[in-house]
Design a protein around this motif. Structure first.
Motif, PDB file in Angstrom:
ATOM      1  N   HIS A 109     -43.082 118.227 -51.501  1.00 30.68           N
ATOM      2  CA  HIS A 109     -43.896 120.099 -51.449  1.00 30.68           C
ATOM      3  C   HIS A 109     -44.744 120.150 -50.014  1.00 30.68           C
ATOM      4  CE1 HIS A 109     -45.591 123.640 -52.592  1.00 30.68           C
ATOM      5  NE2 HIS A 109     -44.516 123.656 -53.095  1.00 30.68           N
ATOM      6  N   ALA A 114     -45.606 124.249 -47.274  1.00 30.81           N
ATOM      7  CA  ALA A 114     -45.234 125.655 -47.871  1.00 30.81           C
ATOM      8  C   ALA A 114     -47.355 125.849 -47.423  1.00 30.81           C
ATOM      9  CB  ALA A 114     -45.314 124.918 -48.988  1.00 30.81           C
ATOM     10  N   LYS A 115     -47.942 127.034 -47.386  1.00 26.97           N
ATOM     11  CA  LYS A 115     -49.009 127.643 -47.545  1.00 26.97           C
ATOM     12  C   LYS A 115     -49.775 127.386 -48.419  1.00 26.97           C
ATOM     13  CE  LYS A 115     -51.889 130.606 -45.340  1.00 26.97           C
ATOM     14  NZ  LYS A 115     -52.194 132.246 -45.007  1.00 26.97           N
ATOM     15  N   SER A 116     -50.019 126.533 -49.104  1.00 24.98           N
ATOM     16  CA  SER A 116     -51.523 125.561 -50.535  1.00 24.98           C
ATOM     17  C   SER A 116     -51.638 124.591 -49.973  1.00 24.98           C
ATOM     18  CB  SER A 116     -50.361 125.509 -51.120  1.00 24.98           C
ATOM     19  OG  SER A 116     -50.959 125.138 -51.873  1.00 24.98           O
ATOM     20  N   THR A 165     -52.770 130.072 -53.113  1.00 23.41           N
ATOM     21  CA  THR A 165     -51.749 128.891 -53.825  1.00 23.41           C
ATOM     22  C   THR A 165     -52.691 127.801 -53.819  1.00 23.41           C
ATOM     23  OG1 THR A 165     -49.876 130.082 -53.243  1.00 23.41           O
ATOM     24  CG2 THR A 165     -49.326 127.972 -54.364  1.00 23.41           C
ATOM     25  N   GLN A 188     -49.516 126.001 -58.852  1.00 26.08           N
ATOM     26  CA  GLN A 188     -48.389 124.883 -59.201  1.00 26.08           C
ATOM     27  C   GLN A 188     -48.458 123.539 -59.476  1.00 26.08           C
ATOM     28  OE1 GLN A 188     -44.802 127.597 -55.820  1.00 26.08           O
ATOM     29  NE2 GLN A 188     -46.593 125.871 -55.345  1.00 26.08           N
ATOM     30  N   SER A 219     -42.601 120.100 -47.009  1.00 23.82           N
ATOM     31  CA  SER A 219     -42.266 120.762 -46.809  1.00 23.82           C
ATOM     32  C   SER A 219     -43.135 122.532 -46.128  1.00 23.82           C
ATOM     33  CB  SER A 219     -41.826 121.681 -48.208  1.00 23.82           C
ATOM     34  OG  SER A 219     -42.953 122.494 -48.392  1.00 23.82           O
ATOM     35  N   THR A 251     -51.218 123.398 -55.276  1.00 25.45           N
ATOM     36  CA  THR A 251     -50.027 122.668 -55.624  1.00 25.45           C
ATOM     37  C   THR A 251     -50.597 121.998 -56.137  1.00 25.45           C
ATOM     38  OG1 THR A 251     -48.230 123.547 -54.442  1.00 25.45           O
ATOM     39  CG2 THR A 251     -48.122 121.545 -55.357  1.00 25.45           C
ATOM     40  N   ASP A 265     -45.262 126.661 -62.405  1.00 24.63           N
ATOM     41  CA  ASP A 265     -46.425 127.528 -62.348  1.00 24.63           C
ATOM     42  C   ASP A 265     -46.797 127.889 -63.268  1.00 24.63           C
ATOM     43  OD1 ASP A 265     -47.768 130.006 -61.185  1.00 24.63           O
ATOM     44  OD2 ASP A 265     -46.185 131.348 -60.601  1.00 24.63           O
ATOM     45  N   TYR A 303     -54.149 121.869 -52.120  1.00 18.60           N
ATOM     46  CA  TYR A 303     -53.355 120.875 -52.830  1.00 18.60           C
ATOM     47  C   TYR A 303     -54.203 119.893 -53.752  1.00 18.60           C
ATOM     48  CZ  TYR A 303     -49.142 121.111 -50.585  1.00 18.60           C
ATOM     49  OH  TYR A 303     -48.034 122.055 -50.150  1.00 18.60           O
TER      50      TYR A 303
END
Length: 282
Positions: free
Chosen positions: A103, A108-110, A77, A162, A106, A79, A180, A112
Motif C-alpha cells: 500500500h 496513496a496519500k497517507s 488519512t 485504515q 502504491s 494507514t 477502515d 503510516y
C-alpha cells in the motif's frame, strides 16, 4: 569418529529441546484459541449490526453536510499495520507487513504507522521503501483498555484510519484485511445500497455522531484487536504443529545416524582389538 558422534548427540539434544518448546507453545495456543474464539463469536451479530449502523450514521451526516471537517493543512488519512511484539506466529506478521508495504508503494496519500516490534523489524529490513513509517507500541500483544483509548486518541485528527491486520477465517486459514475503522463516508452513493437515514434525529445528529465516533468506535476497534489476536494464535497453532513434525522427523533421522556411528565405532574398536591380538601372537 567420537567427535562427529558428539556433535550429532548435541544436535539431537537441541532438536529435542526445540520439539519440547514447540509442543508447549502448541498446547498453550490450543487452550488460548478456545477462549478467544468463544469471545469472538459472542454477540457477533451485534457487532456486525453496530458497524453497519455506524457507517449509516456517518454517511447520513456527510450527505446532510453535518460531518465535522478536519483541518485541510494535514494529511487526512493514516494507514496502520497491526503486528505482534513477540514472534512464533508463523507467517502472519510478514503477510500483514507485505500488504502494508504494498500500500505504501502504491503512492496513496497517507501517513503510516506500524504497531508492534515484529512489524518494526520487518519494516526496517524492507527494501525499496522510500517513505518511512512511524512506530507505536503496546506493552503486550493484546492492548489494554487504556492503550486502546490512547491509540484512538492519537489518530483522532485524521478523517480516515485504515488498518491492516490478520482476519480469522478458521483454525486453518487466516487472511490480511484492510479495515477502515473510521467508516469514511462514500463520496458517491453505492449502486443498489442505501446507507442513509431519512429521519429526524433526537438528540440531534451531531451528538449521535459524537457518541459513535468515541464509544462505538472503541468497541469496534476492540473487536478488531480480538480478531487479530485470534488469527495470530491460530497461525501459531499451525506453525508449532509443523515445527513439532519437522523436529520429530529430524530426531528420527539423527538417532538413526547416531546408531550407525556407534555401530561403526564399535566395529572399528573390535578390528583394532583383533589387530592387537594378531601382533601380540607374532
Amino acid at each position: 569418529m567420537s567427535s562427529a558422534l558428539g556433535t550429532r548427540q548435541n544436535e539431537l539434544e537441541d532438536l529435542e529441546t526445540i520439539g519440547f518448546v514447540a509442543s508447549a507453545l502448541f498446547d498453550v495456543s490450543a487452550e488460548k484459541i478456545s477462549r478467544l474464539r468463544a469471545a469472538f463469536e459472542k454477540n457477533k451479530s451485534f457487532y456486525d449490526d453496530i458497524a453497519g449502523l455506524y457507517q449509516s450514521i456517518k454517511q447520513t451526516a456527510y450527505e446532510r453536510g453535518e460531518l465535522p471537517q478536519k483541518s485541510t493543512t494535514v494529511v487526512q488519512t493514516v494507514t496502520v499495520a497491526f503486528t505482534s511484539n513477540i514472534r512464533f506466529y508463523g507467517a502472519v506478521n510478514a503477510e500483514v507487513m507485505r500488504a502494508f508495504i504494498g500500500h505504501m508503494k502504491s503512492g496513496a496519500k497517507s501517513d503510516y504507522i506500524v504497531i508492534g516490534r515484529t512489524g518494526k523489524m520487518l519494516m526496517e529490513n524492507a527494501p525499496d521503501v522510500e517513505k518511512r513509517a512511524s512506530y507505536y507500541a503496546f506493552k503486550e500483544d493484546e492492548p489494554t483498555s487504556e492503550e486502546r483509548k490512547q491509540f484512538l486518541k492519537s489518530v483522532a485528527p485524521y478523517s480516515q484510519v485504515q488498518m491492516f491486520y490478520p482476519s480469522f477465517l478458521n483454525v486453518f486459514s487466516q487472511k490480511v484485511v484492510m479495515q477502515d475503522i473510521t467508516y469514511t463516508p462514500h463520496v458517491e452513493a453505492v449502486p443498489g445500497k442505501t446507507l442513509t437515514f431519512d429521519y429526524i434525529f433526537e438528540p440531534e445528529l451531531s451528538k449521535i455522531l459524537d457518541f459513535f465516533e468515541t464509544k462505538v468506535r472503541y468497541l469496534l476497534f476492540k473487536r478488531a484487536m480480538l480478531e487479530s489476536e485470534l488469527a495470530r494464535t491460530a497461525s501459531r497453532l499451525l506453525a508449532m504443529n509443523q515445527a513439532q513434525d519437522r523436529s520429530q522427523e529430524e530426531i528420527i533421522h539423527l538417532r538413526r545416524l547416531i546408531r550407525r556411528d556407534i555401530a561403526n565405532f564399535n566395529d572399528l574398536r573390535l578390528l583394532e582389538s583383533f589387530s592387537a591380538i594378531s601382533k601380540w601372537k607374532k
